[in-house]
Design an enzyme around this catalytic site. Structure first.
Site, PDB file in Angstrom:
ATOM      1  N   LEU A  48       0.633  -1.073  -0.405  1.00 38.65           N
ATOM      2  CA  LEU A  48       0.237   0.211   0.181  1.00 38.65           C
ATOM      3  C   LEU A  48       0.774   1.270  -0.382  1.00 38.65           C
ATOM      4  CD1 LEU A  48      -2.354  -1.135   2.980  1.00 38.65           C
ATOM      5  CD2 LEU A  48      -3.195  -1.106  -0.099  1.00 38.65           C
ATOM      6  N   ASP A  49       0.376   2.213  -0.657  1.00 37.55           N
ATOM      7  CA  ASP A  49       1.100   3.435  -1.122  1.00 37.55           C
ATOM      8  C   ASP A  49       1.362   3.675   1.028  1.00 37.55           C
ATOM      9  OD1 ASP A  49      -0.559   5.102  -0.783  1.00 37.55           O
ATOM     10  OD2 ASP A  49      -0.558   5.344  -3.080  1.00 37.55           O
ATOM     11  N   LYS A  50       2.264   4.837   0.732  1.00 37.56           N
ATOM     12  CA  LYS A  50       2.887   5.799   2.167  1.00 37.56           C
ATOM     13  C   LYS A  50       1.116   6.259   2.842  1.00 37.56           C
ATOM     14  CE  LYS A  50       6.034   8.735   4.406  1.00 37.56           C
ATOM     15  NZ  LYS A  50       6.905   9.742   4.040  1.00 37.56           N
TER      16      LYS A  50
END
Length: 184
Positions: A48-50
């Site tokens: 999952l991105d930041k």
């Protein structure tokens, strides 16, 4: 084999090293592991991105990572997106039919408007920033993204951000299509 589910908080990355500050999911994971679990090598099952929150899986079994992330598995991933625009049926329909992005065609998605500016979208691929790119392509830029499920495994609502829970073998088989012959 052990599989753990985390409610990933915003602001941390899904890697072992964070070069930009904010921390990593492994920094949340490690203190919650038993001493025996700390001796194992843990892998994120997908990313999952930041800023994306929600369900993130970890395992000590590389074969499970491959099973859960290969496009051929067609394991659905469901997200809730707050978007910057009205989620009309006309805007959502292309996603249901499959659209083409800069990196190629996307499989059709299940998508529904939950509110004027919120959608639930389920994809069976996992390309880099795919949900954000798909929604941007139909003029619905993502303001906030949360993964609520992988397969039919839903993030427990009681799991606070950064916390983990172990997924038992029966749940792996029932919710994540993990073949019985591969139960370790």
């Amino acid at each position: 084999m052990t599989v753990l589910a985390m409610n990933k908080p915003a602001g941390v990355v899904c890697s072992r090293v964070d070069q930009h500050g904010g921390g990593t999911v492994f920094e949340f994971l490690r203190p919650q592991l038993t001493p025996a679990q700390r001796r194992r090598t843990w892998h994120c099952v997908g990313r999952l991105d930041k800023q994306t929150t929600g369900l993130l899986l970890f395992t000590d079994e590389p074969a499970f990572v491959a099973h859960a992330t290969q496009p051929e598995t067609h394991l659905p991933k469901t997200y809730i997106a707050d978007v910057g625009g009205d989620a009309t049926q006309a805007k959502l329909e292309p996603l249901r039919n499959g659209i083409t992005l800069h990196d190629g065609p996307c499989r059709p998605a299940r998508v529904e408007a939950l509110a004027a500016r919120q959608v639930r979208i389920t994809i069976t691929e996992g390309r880099n920033h795919q949900v954000k790119h798909m929604l941007a392509a139909v003029k619905l830029p993502v303001l906030r993204l949360h993964r609520e499920a992988i397969g039919s495994l839903v993030l427990p609502s009681s799991l606070v951000a950064g916390a983990i829970v172990e997924i038992d073998q029966a749940m792996l088989q029932a919710h994540l299509n993990w073949p019985t012959r591969l139960l370790l």
